[in-house]
Design an enzyme around this catalytic site. Structure first.
Site, PDB file in Angstrom:
ATOM      1  N   TYR A   1       0.817  -1.217   0.000  1.00  0.00           N
ATOM      2  CA  TYR A   1       0.000   0.000   0.000  1.00  0.00           C
ATOM      3  C   TYR A   1       0.852   1.269   0.000  1.00  0.00           C
ATOM      4  O   TYR A   1       0.440   2.292  -0.554  1.00  0.00           O
ATOM      5  CB  TYR A   1      -1.011  -0.028   1.157  1.00  0.00           C
ATOM      6  CG  TYR A   1      -2.174  -0.932   0.823  1.00  0.00           C
ATOM      7  CD1 TYR A   1      -3.199  -0.490  -0.017  1.00  0.00           C
ATOM      8  CD2 TYR A   1      -2.212  -2.241   1.272  1.00  0.00           C
ATOM      9  CE1 TYR A   1      -4.238  -1.326  -0.370  1.00  0.00           C
ATOM     10  CE2 TYR A   1      -3.253  -3.089   0.921  1.00  0.00           C
ATOM     11  CZ  TYR A   1      -4.262  -2.621   0.101  1.00  0.00           C
ATOM     12  OH  TYR A   1      -5.289  -3.459  -0.262  1.00  0.00           O
TER      13      TYR A   1
ATOM     14  N   ARG B   1       1.562   1.830  -3.613  1.00  0.00           N
ATOM     15  CA  ARG B   1       0.362   2.320  -4.315  1.00  0.00           C
ATOM     16  C   ARG B   1       0.064   3.770  -3.944  1.00  0.00           C
ATOM     17  O   ARG B   1      -0.362   4.567  -4.766  1.00  0.00           O
ATOM     18  CB  ARG B   1      -0.850   1.439  -3.983  1.00  0.00           C
ATOM     19  CG  ARG B   1      -0.707   0.028  -4.528  1.00  0.00           C
ATOM     20  CD  ARG B   1      -1.983  -0.771  -4.323  1.00  0.00           C
ATOM     21  NE  ARG B   1      -3.063  -0.282  -5.169  1.00  0.00           N
ATOM     22  CZ  ARG B   1      -4.301  -0.770  -5.153  1.00  0.00           C
ATOM     23  NH1 ARG B   1      -4.598  -1.745  -4.317  1.00  0.00           N
ATOM     24  NH2 ARG B   1      -5.226  -0.291  -5.942  1.00  0.00           N
TER      25      ARG B   1
ATOM     26  N   ASN C   1     -12.867   3.230  -6.112  1.00  0.00           N
ATOM     27  CA  ASN C   1     -11.443   3.541  -6.127  1.00  0.00           C
ATOM     28  C   ASN C   1     -10.986   4.098  -4.788  1.00  0.00           C
ATOM     29  O   ASN C   1     -11.671   4.900  -4.172  1.00  0.00           O
ATOM     30  CB  ASN C   1     -11.131   4.546  -7.243  1.00  0.00           C
ATOM     31  CG  ASN C   1     -11.469   3.966  -8.616  1.00  0.00           C
ATOM     32  OD1 ASN C   1     -11.609   2.751  -8.751  1.00  0.00           O
ATOM     33  ND2 ASN C   1     -11.600   4.812  -9.602  1.00  0.00           N
TER      34      ASN C   1
ATOM     35  N   HIS D   1     -14.785   1.669  -0.933  1.00  0.00           N
ATOM     36  CA  HIS D   1     -13.722   0.758  -0.497  1.00  0.00           C
ATOM     37  C   HIS D   1     -12.638   1.463   0.316  1.00  0.00           C
ATOM     38  O   HIS D   1     -11.556   0.910   0.501  1.00  0.00           O
ATOM     39  CB  HIS D   1     -13.114   0.040  -1.712  1.00  0.00           C
ATOM     40  CG  HIS D   1     -14.077  -0.911  -2.358  1.00  0.00           C
ATOM     41  ND1 HIS D   1     -13.963  -1.370  -3.650  1.00  0.00           N
ATOM     42  CD2 HIS D   1     -15.208  -1.497  -1.869  1.00  0.00           C
ATOM     43  CE1 HIS D   1     -14.959  -2.187  -3.932  1.00  0.00           C
ATOM     44  NE2 HIS D   1     -15.734  -2.278  -2.876  1.00  0.00           N
TER      45      HIS D   1
ATOM     46  N   CYS E   1      -6.881   1.930  12.733  1.00  0.00           N
ATOM     47  CA  CYS E   1      -6.500   1.021  13.814  1.00  0.00           C
ATOM     48  C   CYS E   1      -7.682   0.092  14.073  1.00  0.00           C
ATOM     49  O   CYS E   1      -8.764   0.560  14.441  1.00  0.00           O
ATOM     50  CB  CYS E   1      -6.135   1.802  15.065  1.00  0.00           C
ATOM     51  SG  CYS E   1      -5.864   0.758  16.491  1.00  0.00           S
TER      52      CYS E   1
ATOM     53  N   CYS F   1      -4.473   4.710  20.594  1.00  0.00           N
ATOM     54  CA  CYS F   1      -4.159   3.650  21.575  1.00  0.00           C
ATOM     55  C   CYS F   1      -2.711   3.186  21.503  1.00  0.00           C
ATOM     56  O   CYS F   1      -2.289   2.331  22.277  1.00  0.00           O
ATOM     57  CB  CYS F   1      -5.106   2.468  21.385  1.00  0.00           C
ATOM     58  SG  CYS F   1      -4.758   1.450  19.932  1.00  0.00           S
TER      59      CYS F   1
HETATM   60 ZN   LIG Z   1      -5.877   2.368  18.116  1.00  0.00          ZN
END
Ligand SMILES: [Zn+2]
Length: 238
Positions: free
Chosen positions: A56, A59, A92, A109, A117, A139
């Protein structure tokens, strides 16, 4: 929403392919030795954690270097011409529609420039760069952070909105489906079998949709086919 005719634009990877972004469709192909399907699957992404982020990152950087094309710009012009009457839904994950000037895009998407997260559901923007692995800002988890894109096997909450949009189309509305094979989402069933005037724009005829169900079919590059539809839209939207 008023009674005026509306335009729905539903786009897929074919729209951004002309900007140089590969489609990575299906499960053929490898990324650093890992099958593509495994870097996009909710069941396997953790065991391929580094490959997922490398995939990713690449991309995202490619997207930042790419430019919106005449297809994206045409959709932005339609939205400006008919304010409040153009609904843009896209499969996309790139930002090319936004960068062409489109607003209020329903990104079915997800968005490649955002991270998510899965431990605490926090989502945040990182821009068009590689993820720095700094972890969740809420977190602090590092291993629960994935791109904020919908993986295979993962729930897609915005599909509900997509179905509602398709369900409430009226005869005076126009639905344009552009650059999608119909494999991931059945655009033919969603948009062709409606009272609306439905238009398919794809590079070439495919086998995965009932293309005869669309009112019109236009084959060729979206960069040429979409601008050519403006005249028809002026008649239909006024
Ligand atoms: Zn988190």
């Amino acid at each position: 929403m008023n009674h005026l005719p509306r335009l729905i634009v539903f786009s897929g990877a074919g729209l951004s392919a002309e900007s140089g972004l590969p489609t990575f469709r299906g499960d053929q192909g490898l990324w650093e030795g890992v099958p593509i399907a495994k870097v996009c699957h909710i069941e396997t992404w953790r065991e391929n954690f580094d490959a997922v982020h490398e995939f990713y990152d690449a991309r995202r950087i490619a997207e930042a270097r790419a430019e919106p094309n005449a297809g994206h710009r045409t959709i932005a012009e339609w939205q400006k011409r008919w304010p409040g009457r153009v609904v843009i839904l896209t499969q996309n994950i790139d930002r090319l529609l936004e960068r062409a000037g489109c607003t209020d895009i329903v990104k079915l998407h997800g968005d490649i420039r955002r991270m998510r997260c899965v431990a605490c559901e926090t989502e945040w923007e990182i821009g068009g760069v590689a993820y720095d692995q700094s972890g969740c800002p809420q977190c602090r988890s590092t291993r629960d952070v994935k791109p904020a894109v919908i993986f295979f096997g993962e729930a897609a909450p915005r599909y509900t909105f997509l179905q509602q949009v398709a369900q409430f189309l009226r005869p005076q509305d126009t639905a344009i489906v552009v650059g999608t094979s119909g494999v991931v989402l059945p655009a033919d069933r969603l948009f062709a079998h409606t009272p609306a005037h439905s238009i398919l724009v794809n590079l070439q005829p495919g086998v995965d949709m009932d293309e005869g169900a669309f009112t019109e079919r236009h084959y060729g590059p979206a960069t040429r086919q979409l601008p050519a539809l403006t005249a028809l839209l002026r008649q239909r939207l006024g």
